[in-house]
Motif scaffolding. Structure first.
Motif, PDB file in Angstrom:
ATOM      1  N   SER A  92       4.028   1.573  -0.991  1.00  0.00           N
ATOM      2  CA  SER A  92       4.933   1.788  -2.127  1.00  0.00           C
ATOM      3  C   SER A  92       4.150   2.250  -3.345  1.00  0.00           C
ATOM      4  O   SER A  92       2.968   1.940  -3.509  1.00  0.00           O
ATOM      5  N   HIS A  93       4.815   3.025  -4.170  1.00  0.00           N
ATOM      6  CA  HIS A  93       4.170   3.497  -5.393  1.00  0.00           C
ATOM      7  C   HIS A  93       4.990   3.019  -6.574  1.00  0.00           C
ATOM      8  O   HIS A  93       5.980   3.656  -6.932  1.00  0.00           O
ATOM      9  N   ARG A 148       0.838  -1.198   0.000  1.00  0.00           N
ATOM     10  CA  ARG A 148       0.000   0.000   0.000  1.00  0.00           C
ATOM     11  C   ARG A 148       0.875   1.251   0.000  1.00  0.00           C
ATOM     12  O   ARG A 148       0.593   2.224  -0.674  1.00  0.00           O
ATOM     13  N   GLY A 168      -3.839   1.425  -4.974  1.00  0.00           N
ATOM     14  CA  GLY A 168      -4.278   2.809  -4.815  1.00  0.00           C
ATOM     15  C   GLY A 168      -5.259   3.137  -5.922  1.00  0.00           C
ATOM     16  O   GLY A 168      -6.263   2.564  -6.019  1.00  0.00           O
ATOM     17  N   ALA A 204       2.786  -0.795 -12.431  1.00  0.00           N
ATOM     18  CA  ALA A 204       1.433  -0.813 -11.869  1.00  0.00           C
ATOM     19  C   ALA A 204       0.436  -1.286 -12.921  1.00  0.00           C
ATOM     20  O   ALA A 204      -0.487  -2.048 -12.619  1.00  0.00           O
TER      21      ALA A 204
END
Lengths: 666, 220
Positions: free
Chosen positions: A195-196, A193, A262, A202
């Motif tokens: 980490s992007h 959650r 996200g 993604a």
């Protein structure tokens, strides 16, 4: 709260062992299904409480050393826990009566509690290892249940296809988690959650999760295993697989896409919207043409999964554009429909199981007239048919209506993909809803009305009380959820709040209990009032027909009572009902060949009419793929008969190639 | 001292590679066994030198194992096997000797090319040793691939293992238990392969592995 659910999962495992030991004993099935029923009632309550409560976590010192098993119970998993507990409790109650006549209980009893344990554990998992383990446990246990009657070659084939698809789905989920874990390799959901990942990573992780969860849920074109595997299992397991396991797959999708990743960009929402719409129409068309009662229901599951995915796609689209109120509406509609589908699809599978027990057939063209022999079952199935056809005041209408409200919101979305996809989805959903109504009119009309088409249907009798209790209970719940949709929507508010940060307005504040999704000037739905109107007008029509319709004088042939030919075979059949639809939509996922075999003039033999139907997805995607794999495997077969020196040579060459690659890559 | 230590270590490792090339060149079984003994002797010297410059006394044990087992016991046992079995003493190679030698040179070049950039930060002694050890391993593998006779395949395997020992001792701080376990595993592999040699011979009157393949219905 969470430790209670974990204890319940441990309880399922104990019951699985007990089922293995007592499989042949007379009381074995009573113990296992009764125990499952009690545990599921417990998890149902825990899920309900968890929806209102803040998230709780639990770290169990099991599994991989020093990492353990992370469990977490938040509002989203609480809702799905409620749903899974409810569906499983119903199936267990049904099974107490239904499975009493099971010939080989030892093939079902050990795996049934394990299946439940797997589904519950997926919802609690808070790290990728635990999730993956539970996901595979759920797949393998249900695979064993699909093969409960493994002597039938069709079931063996279904088991094989299911296993291949389950492995594929597990692999896709695994790769998706691996991408989200990133370079640090932290597999706890909290780290994912936080980490992007890079947009491209993604995007790939989203695609893999869509494929992985979609193939488990039954998204077209990954749906081929549902109509094979769901009918092959015993009916209470079919109900679980169709009504509950597909929801666990939806949970996996929601957890990854809405929570761990996200937000996702708008094009991802477009993909989900298109796939959802296509799934809904293709699923219901196939259901419309099906003769096998349980296959029909499995195809209808595909349709409903499509509707839920449309809701989720809308939520993704609105969220990507910052329109959270709309996202909350669409998300709530999707979850509501998932819950409703659990209720009515389980109910319908129970009905199919009851019919199968007393008549021994699933072919609707062998049935007929069951409403007189099995009145309670018929009433419950009728309620399920009304609900799944989205007729008010049943629950199916409430959730589909909410989905349509979300489609009709039509805010100014800047992206061309969404501008095209959302109205198209509205049209596809409308078509699917109409076809679903036709499909279940056909199913109920052919199987339960008219005159019996076989001796088995003619001597059918009502089933045991446990089964009837499960059916009537779920029918009542479906009606209640339809009469008071506001209760369910308010129940879903904390879930939507936790996932999206926004929720629908409070519904139960209104004195007339009117459901108002956005604002009163736009649209509203008062289920109770509508139900009253339906009951009044229906009753009035019935009285009028009874009073006035039979008064008129009619002229008819003598002694034939309206049936010139006494054979029940002259009745309208499922095939006759489906033929117009079949002709109109040919090419949409299936192809039909109609053969008319006319005798030459003067011959006295009968003319014959037959149709053969082929699934285009199967013919265009799966068969070529299978052929390819077979061909490659055949080519690789040579490798089994090489000399020792050549094997060594292969190792040597592989090593050299890798070293060369390393040398060049530097 | 530093320069001399490096040079001697380098020389011994280079000598091991040379011994591997000698093996590739041998066309007779007994000569091959002699070279195997020489190979192990050079390995023992190399390990002993590592023990000296690293100040690691346990490496002397490794050197002693190499000397005792590999330079004496195993070549002697293989020699007995060859005598007892009355093996045809000429080695049939796949492809010409010259071609095999050229390939071996290519392998040495490849392992230097791969290893030197990878181990740029490492201790220079270990670095050269590991690069040369990799070439010994690759040449051993090449030998197993290009020989038809089972005894010479065993010899190739043993020389490959010598390369692994060389790499392991070159790295500082390798625990003794690892080396001993490797040595024992080689011994066990030797025993197993020896038994297989007898069994193959018993059945086919030859230790040419081609006979085994014909029996399995494979192709040459």
């Amino acid at each position: 709260m969470i430790d209670l659910v974990a204890a319940a999962i441990a309880g399922f495992c104990v019951l699985a062992v007990a089922g293995g030991l007592l499989g042949r004993a007379a009381a074995g099935h009573f113990l296992v299904y009764g125990g499952c029923l009690l545990l599921c009632l417990g998890t149902l309550g825990a899920g309900l409480a968890a929806m209102m409560a803040p998230p709780t976590t639990l770290l169990l010192p099991l599994g991989i050393p020093w990492i353990g098993v992370h469990l977490r119970l938040d509002a989203l998993s609480g809702f799905f826990l409620f749903l899974v507990g409810l569906g499983s409790a119903g199936a267990s109650l049904f099974a107490i009566g239904y499975a009493a006549h099971d010939e080989q209980p030892q093939r079902v009893l050990p795996f049934y509690p394990l299946f439940l344990a797997g589904m519950h554990l997926v919802l609690l998992a808070d790290d990728a290892f635990a999730f993956q383990f539970a996901w595979e446990l759920m797949s393998l246990a249900s695979w064993a249940l699909v093969l409960a009657q493994h002597r039938d070659p069709a079931n063996a084939q279904a088991g094989f296809v299911y296993l291949v698809m389950a492995v594929f789905s597990g692999l896709a989920m695994l790769l998706s988690f691996a991408l989200m874990a990133g370079g640090q390799g932290s597999f706890a959901f909290d780290a994912m959650r936080a980490s992007h990942p890079a947009p491209i990573l993604a995007a790939v992780a989203f695609g893999l999760a869509l494929v992985g969860a979609g193939s488990k849920a039954g998204l077209v074109p990954l749906h081929v295993w549902l109509p094979l595997a769901h009918p092959a299992a015993p009916s209470h397991v079919s109900a679980l697989m169709s009504g509950v396991m597909t929801k666990v797959a939806l949970y996996g999708f929601i957890r990854v896409v809405f929570d761990l990743l996200g937000g996702v960009p708008w094009w991802a929402a477009t993909i989900v919207l298109v796939l959802g719409g296509v799934t809904a129409v293709v699923g219901v068309l196939q259901a419309m043409l099906e003769r096998d009662l349980k296959r029909l229901l499995a195809y209808s599951t595909v349709e409903n999964i499509g509707i839920v995915f449309v809701g989720l796609g809308l939520a993704m689209a609105f969220r990507a554009n910052g329109f959270v109120a709309g996202a909350a509406l669409a998300f709530t509609a999707a979850l509501f429909h998932a819950l409703n589908h659990t209720l009515f699809k389980s109910l319908l599978f129970f009905g199919a199981g009851a019919v199968l027990t007393v008549t021994g057939t699933r072919d609707i063209d062998q049935l007929g007239g069951l409403i007189k022999r099995m009145p309670v079952t018929s009433a419950a199935v009728l309620a399920g048919c009304l609900a799944i056809s989205a007729l008010p005041p049943m629950n199916g209408f409430a959730s589909e209506w909410l989905t349509f409200q979300a489609v009709l919101l039509r805010p100014e979305l800047p992206q061309w993909g969404l501008k095209l996809a959302i109205p198209a989805d509205g049209a596809l959903l409308a078509l699917a809803a109409a076809l679903a109504a036709a499909c279940f009119v056909r199913m109920f009309g052919i199987a339960f009305l008219g005159r019996p088409r076989s001796i088995e249907a003619a001597i059918a009798h009502e089933v045991d009380r446990w089964s009837l209790g499960a059916m009537v209970g779920f029918g009542t719940l479906a009606l209640l959820a339809g009469l008071f949709p506001g209760v369910v929507i308010d129940l879903l508010r904390p879930v939507s709040k936790a996932v999206l940060g926004a929720s629908m307005p409070v519904q139960m504040g209104d004195p007339w209990m009117t459901t108002i999704p956005v604002e009163a000037s736009r649209s509203s739905y008062n289920a109770a009032l509508l139900a009253l109107f339906v009951a009044l007008s229906g009753g009035l029509a019935a009285v009028m027909v009874k009073r006035l319709g039979s008064r008129g004088l009619r002229r008819a042939p003598a002694w034939d009572c309206g049936f010139p030919d006494p054979s029940p075979m002259t009745q309208y059949t499922g095939g006759s009902f489906a033929q117009p639809v079949q002709r109109v939509y040919e090419g949409l996922g299936y192809q039909v060949r109609e053969h008319v075999d006319m005798p030459p003039p003067g011959a006295t033999r009968a003319a014959r009419f037959s149709t053969t139907r082929s699934d285009l997805v199967w013919d265009w995607v799966y068969r070529p793929l299978g052929d390819w794999v077979g061909r490659i495997a055949g080519a690789l077969n040579v490798l089994q008969f090489l000399t020792i020196r050549r094997y060594l040579g292969f190792v040597f060459v592989a090593l050299i190639v890798l070293l060369l690659a390393l040398a060049l890559w530097q | 001292m530093r320069g001399l230590a490096f040079d001697i270590a380098h020389m011994l490792a280079g000598f091991l590679v040379l011994a591997s090339f000698l093996m590739l060149y041998q066309a007779r079984l007994f000569a091959l066994l002699h070279v195997l003994a020489l190979h192990a002797l050079v390995l023992a010297l190399s390990v002993a030198w590592q023990a000296h410059i690293q100040g690691a006394p346990h490496l002397y044990i490794t050197a002693a194992i190499a000397l005792g087992f590999k330079a004496m016991l195993i070549p002697w046992a293989l020699r007995r096997i060859v005598f007892q079995l009355g093996v045809h003493r000429e080695i049939e190679a796949v492809g010409g000797i010259g071609l095999t030698m050229l390939a071996g040179m290519g392998l040495v070049a490849l392992s230097l090319e791969v290893m030197l950039p990878v181990t740029a930060q490492a201790d220079p002694v270990a670095r050269e040793d590991i690069a040369l050890a990799l070439s010994v391993v690759l040449i051993g593998l090449l030998m197993m691939v290009t020989r038809r006779n089972a005894v010479s395949q065993v010899v190739g395997f043993l020389s490959l293992e010598n390369g692994i020992i060389l790499a392991a001792t070159g790295a500082r701080g390798m625990p003794l238990v690892v080396e001993i376990s490797v040595a024992f595993s080689v011994l066990i592999a030797f025993i197993v392969i020896g038994i297989f040699l007898f069994r193959i011979r018993e059945r086919f009157d030859s230790v040419d592995v081609g006979a085994l393949d014909q029996f399995r219905g494979g192709r040459q």
